[in-house]
Design an enzyme around this catalytic site. Sequence first.
Site, short mmCIF file in Angstrom:
data_model
loop_
_atom_site.label_atom_id
_atom_site.label_comp_id
_atom_site.label_asym_id
_atom_site.label_seq_id
_atom_site.Cartn_x
_atom_site.Cartn_y
_atom_site.Cartn_z
N HIS A 73 0.85 -1.20 0.00
CA HIS A 73 0.00 0.00 0.00
C HIS A 73 0.87 1.24 0.00
O HIS A 73 1.87 1.31 0.71
CB HIS A 73 -0.90 0.02 1.24
CG HIS A 73 -2.06 -0.91 1.15
ND1 HIS A 73 -3.32 -0.55 1.50
CD2 HIS A 73 -2.14 -2.19 0.72
CE1 HIS A 73 -4.14 -1.57 1.29
NE2 HIS A 73 -3.44 -2.58 0.82
N TYR A 202 -9.23 5.08 7.91
CA TYR A 202 -9.39 5.33 9.35
C TYR A 202 -10.45 6.43 9.48
O TYR A 202 -10.24 7.55 9.02
CB TYR A 202 -8.08 5.83 9.95
CG TYR A 202 -7.01 4.77 10.07
CD1 TYR A 202 -6.21 4.41 8.99
CD2 TYR A 202 -6.76 4.14 11.29
CE1 TYR A 202 -5.22 3.45 9.12
CE2 TYR A 202 -5.76 3.18 11.43
CZ TYR A 202 -5.00 2.84 10.34
OH TYR A 202 -4.01 1.89 10.46
N PRO A 295 -4.22 -0.57 18.93
CA PRO A 295 -3.93 -1.00 17.56
C PRO A 295 -4.04 0.10 16.49
O PRO A 295 -3.72 -0.14 15.33
CB PRO A 295 -4.97 -2.09 17.31
CG PRO A 295 -6.08 -1.81 18.25
CD PRO A 295 -5.46 -1.16 19.45
N LYS A 299 1.15 -0.81 15.20
CA LYS A 299 2.56 -0.94 15.59
C LYS A 299 2.89 -2.22 16.38
O LYS A 299 4.07 -2.55 16.54
CB LYS A 299 2.98 0.27 16.44
CG LYS A 299 3.17 1.53 15.64
CD LYS A 299 4.49 1.51 14.88
CE LYS A 299 4.53 2.52 13.76
NZ LYS A 299 4.24 2.00 12.44
N TYR A 387 4.03 5.98 10.62
CA TYR A 387 3.19 4.86 10.20
C TYR A 387 4.01 3.85 9.39
O TYR A 387 3.92 2.63 9.61
CB TYR A 387 2.01 5.37 9.39
CG TYR A 387 0.92 4.34 9.17
CD1 TYR A 387 -0.08 4.16 10.12
CD2 TYR A 387 0.88 3.58 8.02
CE1 TYR A 387 -1.08 3.22 9.93
CE2 TYR A 387 -0.12 2.64 7.82
CZ TYR A 387 -1.10 2.47 8.78
OH TYR A 387 -2.09 1.54 8.59
#
Length: 393
Positions: A73, A202, A295, A299, A387
């Site tokens: 991604h 998200y 979550p 990580k 991220y």
Amino acid sequence: MARTQVGIIGAGPAGLLLSYLLHSEGIEAVVLEARSREYVEKRVRAGVCEHPTVELLREIGVGTRLDAEGLPHQGFSLRFDGQDHRIAITELTGKTITVYGQQEVVKDLIAAHEERGWPIEFEVSEVALHDLETKNPHITYRDVDGVERRLDCDVLAGCDGFHGVSRPSIPAERAKMFNRDYPFAWLGVLARTPPSHEELIYTHHPRGFALHSMRSPEVTRLYLQVPHDEKIDDWSDDRIWSELAERLETSNKDFSLREGPILDKGITPMRSFVIEPMSHGRLFLAGDAAHIVPPTGAKGMNLAVADVRVLSRALVELLQHKRTELVESYSDTCLKRVWRAEHFSWYMTSMLHVDPTADDFDRRLQLSQLRYTASSRAAATSLAENYAGLPFV
Ligand code: APR
Ligand code: PHB
């Protein structure tokens, strides 16, 4: 009485990868796991491998299936007020992340052990750690047949997750614990339906956070924020789909929620936790045994991988060259990354969830943070580099 160099408790990503790295350097290790092989291979967990994790798995020769089946991604979206704001990870950082289920990493590592004849004992019980402050610690346990065993070691590695026995073996006065509970949990579902969008989303919605993720072109992974004491039995499949539809509603024409049979569902509490130091005598903790992150930042597994990379090098130095510097600095080295991930995971969680204890002031701050992250290249770059994964130290 059996003997090995490193006794590893737990066959999650931390324990299995540590065993793999040590055997590859010619160090003997034995992994002891409470559950069955089938259970650890089927347990549905998180699914995002950050860039350094993928590079490591490839480099050490367990990346074949990840390269074939993992989904690379280049970005993900933040969705709020029904609109998508893409965080272009690759454009901003030059890196990609790979969606590949944690249990797939676990399967690959177990298969690699099986091929090479490296020992993993499943379904052990009554595991106890002894003589941690000496150079000859040992583990007692019952094997799969109920026979009492003793394993003498040079070093023990506590890779047995948050509820394991390793961390409680450290005397309370020798460690400091840091803890933060959140007033919500995640309800996660795995559904047999193609993802509704090609990237992760998200979502911040007045009814609570929602996340659209995936496992493969045929399987979608979705999460909903629920109260921390929620019971899964109160969530029928219909209720889950209608709540997802409400929270994921958007003006984005490239998205339409695809429903399908639910294959797995469960509720995960949200917690931040760290123990300092991550070692005591000849016991070294790694992964969830030493720290938990909520979550939202994806990580958990990546931190476990980073810990055992540092630990394996330190143990090679200790056991092959009798050099102690790296084992002495193990905890400090790992804790720098751990606290960065703790902050990032807390930040993502706070920015995206609906906190039932928040007031109007808090809600305005939250919205401002979301808008800033979505509109400023500097803020988006900061999010993206955390991220995608900061380089290994
Ligand atoms: N004896 C032996 N094994 C044990 C014991 C025990 N007393 N207690 C727990 N275990 C095993 C568990 O059954 C599990 O298989 O230890 C393993 C720990 O694995 P994980 O929980 O997967 O932890 P870790 O390897 O640190 O990986 C961290 O896992 O929890 C997720 O989100 C987290 O992705 C992160 C990753
Ligand atoms: C998942 O796909 O399981 C997943 C993805 C991103 C997260 C957490 C979990 O932040």
